[in-house]
Enzyme design. Structure first.
Site, PDB file in Angstrom:
ATOM      1  CB  THR A 281      -0.859  -0.016   0.961  1.00 11.50           C
ATOM      2  OG1 THR A 281      -1.595  -1.314   1.153  1.00 11.50           O
ATOM      3  CG2 THR A 281      -1.530   1.300   1.407  1.00 11.50           C
TER       4      THR A 281
ATOM      5  CB  SER B 213       2.690  -7.883   0.999  1.00 15.56           C
ATOM      6  OG  SER B 213       1.760  -8.066   1.803  1.00 15.56           O
TER       7      SER B 213
ATOM      8  CB  THR C  38       0.332  -4.201   6.199  1.00 12.76           C
ATOM      9  OG1 THR C  38      -0.712  -4.014   5.603  1.00 12.76           O
ATOM     10  CG2 THR C  38       1.010  -2.738   6.417  1.00 12.76           C
ATOM     11  CG  ASP C  39      -2.399  -7.680   3.262  1.00 11.17           C
ATOM     12  OD1 ASP C  39      -3.040  -6.953   4.357  1.00 11.17           O
ATOM     13  OD2 ASP C  39      -3.216  -7.580   2.146  1.00 11.17           O
TER      14      ASP C  39
ATOM     15  NE  ARG D 198      -2.515 -21.059  14.964  1.00  9.36           N
ATOM     16  CZ  ARG D 198      -2.737 -19.800  14.776  1.00  9.36           C
ATOM     17  NH1 ARG D 198      -2.739 -19.436  13.514  1.00  9.36           N
ATOM     18  NH2 ARG D 198      -3.233 -19.045  15.871  1.00  9.36           N
TER      19      ARG D 198
ATOM     20  CB  CYS E 168      -4.730 -18.225  22.499  1.00  9.99           C
ATOM     21  SG  CYS E 168      -6.015 -19.106  23.182  1.00  9.99           S
TER      22      CYS E 168
END
Ligand code: ASP
Length: 521
Positions: free
Chosen positions: A14, A84, A115-116, A272, A315
């Site tokens: 961006t 990205s 940023t992604d 996860r 978490c």
């Protein structure tokens, strides 16, 4: 006047985007060339782009700081600046190699990035760089640099100041970091936490390396030390992307699990799990996990040497603690690796790095040890090799040399694993007793009273006809803390069976004996 030199590598994101249709400000954002971005950065002297060739200056562009020191700038772009979301191992390699090629000519490096996936790139680079002695600072922005109220300009300038630490008189941060809004974060501890807030990143399980307010402050107590002067910087870019990340959810079936965990194209998995590392107790799941770790596949070829399965919590805060609940103790037995308090980004890229750079027999242990400060604790598996000749007498003595990185004064957990235990020539239903001693002065049948200080654990069980081979896991944290000396560790196992009112020595066999020790990194 102090001068430092900073190399700025633009990858897209961006920060350098503009509407794809210049006539339509509402059209989707697309990456633009670096020059367009630099046009919006105030205070860069000596930039001559845009001027006719004959008027261009030959001097290097630079920032002049308030203290009149200068930061000279060098620039480069990825072959093609991208959003990205299109960045992966091939681009990490390109970024790492571009930085390596300039490493000796600059004091620090800034990577302008979307940023992604910034936290994946900052994690991957942390592992790729060996003996990093200079700052590598990633930054980007939530709004394009040309937008009103953009966060791009302060992010860019703060990143350059941190990378050009000599001129800006900041402490050296010889790490891959993310500078974003008011924070300096360790790259392999950071995650994107907001799609729109200017404070888009945080490091949930590690303090910030610095804060940005009116000035930049570096919290030096958290910064990694510089490598020793004889340790040369180099890169290892051979990451293996045969990995997968699977998030469990209520209703996740064994069929789905088999499909994903027993895929022949996958050599490493991030699982996860819930809370502190819990998965459903369902025996079918446990069986699938064991098969995955052994390298078995649903269809197609087996994975040579087995798969690495890393347990990571869903978490954001806190650590995996396998063995705390029944629902996670089976995982220890299956050989699942604890991802402790790593971010998902660090765990995944570390897995790729371990698969790509470590010898097969080292992968498991390297995955459990902090490489770049990405986790708070280490897990060491002390494997014991049977040295005794006394099986028949019911005594087995084994030794192991702990990894020198084990911090013995900060052990948080020690679990004894006795894997594939078999007791020969004993009928089903008979009671068997196993007592284990750590570093006993001598190993004789007479020296094993239950009250002995060196006794780390003892347990009895009955032989089961249907399960001739059993695995036992015992928490021996307390005793390990007091008995673990500085040298090799010796474990002595006494085994006997109950005959009437007496205990009689009996021979046991097992496939593996190890202590898994968790200690501060
Ligand atoms: N999609 C953009 C990217 O990651 C988002 C950003 O840069 O903020 O490249």
């Amino acid at each position: 006047m102090i001068q430092s030199r900073v190399f700025v590598l633009y990858t897209g994101g961006t920060i350098g985007m503009a509407p794809s249709n210049p006539e339509d400000p509402e059209s989707p954002l697309a990456p633009q060339p670096l020059e367009n971005l630099l046009d919006f950065v105030p205070g860069i002297h000596g930039r001559s782009t845009g001027k006719p060739e004959r008027e261009r200056s030959t001097s290097t562009p630079y920032f002049e700081l308030a203290n009149s020191n200068r930061i000279e700038l060098g620039f480069a772009s990825l072959t093609e600046p991208v959003d990205s979301t299109d960045i992966g191992p091939a681009e990490w390699k390109e970024i790492a190699e571009k930085i390596a090629a300039q490493y000796d000519h600059f004091d620090g490096f800034v990577v302008l990035h979307g940023t992604d996936t910034m936290a994946f790139t900052s994690s991957a680079l942390s592992f790729i760089f060996e003996n990093l002695g200079k700052p590598v600072v990633l930054t980007g922005s939530q709004l394009p640099i040309s937008a009103v109220g953009t966060d791009a300009v302060p992010n860019f300038i703060n990143a350059v100041c941190l990378a050009g630490y000599k001129a800006s008189k900041l402490p050296l941060v010889p790490e891959v970091v993310i500078v974003f809004a008011d924070r300096i974060l360790r790259g392999c501890r950071a995650s994107k936490v907001s799609t729109s807030d200017s404070a888009g990143f945080d490091s949930p399980n590690f303090p910030r390396l610095g804060d940005i307010g009116g000035h930049i402050t570096v919290n030096t107590e958290y910064v990694l030390p510089s490598p020793a002067t004889d340790k040369k910087f180099f890169v290892r870019t051979g990451l293996v992307d045969k990995v997968s990340s699977i998030s469990l959810f209520p209703g996740f079936s064994n069929r789905q699990m088999q499909k994903q965990f027993l895929d022949p194209a996958v050599e490493g998995l991030i699982m996860r799990s819930y809370g502190s590392g819990n998965v459903p107790k369902n025996p079918a799941f446990q069986k699938t996990l064991q098969r995955a770790i052994k390298g078995e596949s649903m269809a197609g070829a087996a994975v040579n040497g087995g798969r690495l399965v890393v347990n990571l919590s869903q978490c954001s805060f806190g650590s995996v603690d396998m063995g705390r609940y029944e629902s996670s103790s089976g995982l220890l037995e299956a050989g699942v690796i604890s991802g402790l308090d790593m971010t998902p980004e660090a765990a995944l890229t570390k897995l790729m790095w371990v698969l790509g750079t470590q010898p097969a027999q080292e992968r498991r242990s390297q995955m459990q040890i902090s490489q770049r400060g990405e986790q708070t604790e280490n897990v060491f598996d002390l494997r014991f090799h049977d040295k005794s000749q006394e099986h028949a007498a019911g005594i087995i003595s084994c030794a192991s040399s702990p990894d020198p990185r084990l911090d013995r004064s900060h052990i948080s957990r020690a679990m004894l694993h006795l894997v594939g235990l078999q007791v020969e020539n004993v009928e089903a239903g008979v009671e068997i007793r196993i007592r284990t001693f750590m570093n006993p002065p001598s190993a004789s049948a007479n020296s094993c009273p239950d009250a002995d200080e060196q006794r780390v654990t003892g347990f009895t069980f009955r032989k089961e006809a249907s399960r001739p081979m059993q695995t036992y896991i015992r928490n021996i944290t307390h005793k390990t803390r007091s008995l673990l000396g500085n040298g090799d560790v010796v474990l002595t196992l006494f085994s006997d069976v109950k005959k009437g009112d007496f205990w009689v020595p009996v021979q046991i066999n097992f496939n593996g004996l190890h202590i898994s020790i968790t200690a501060r990194a």
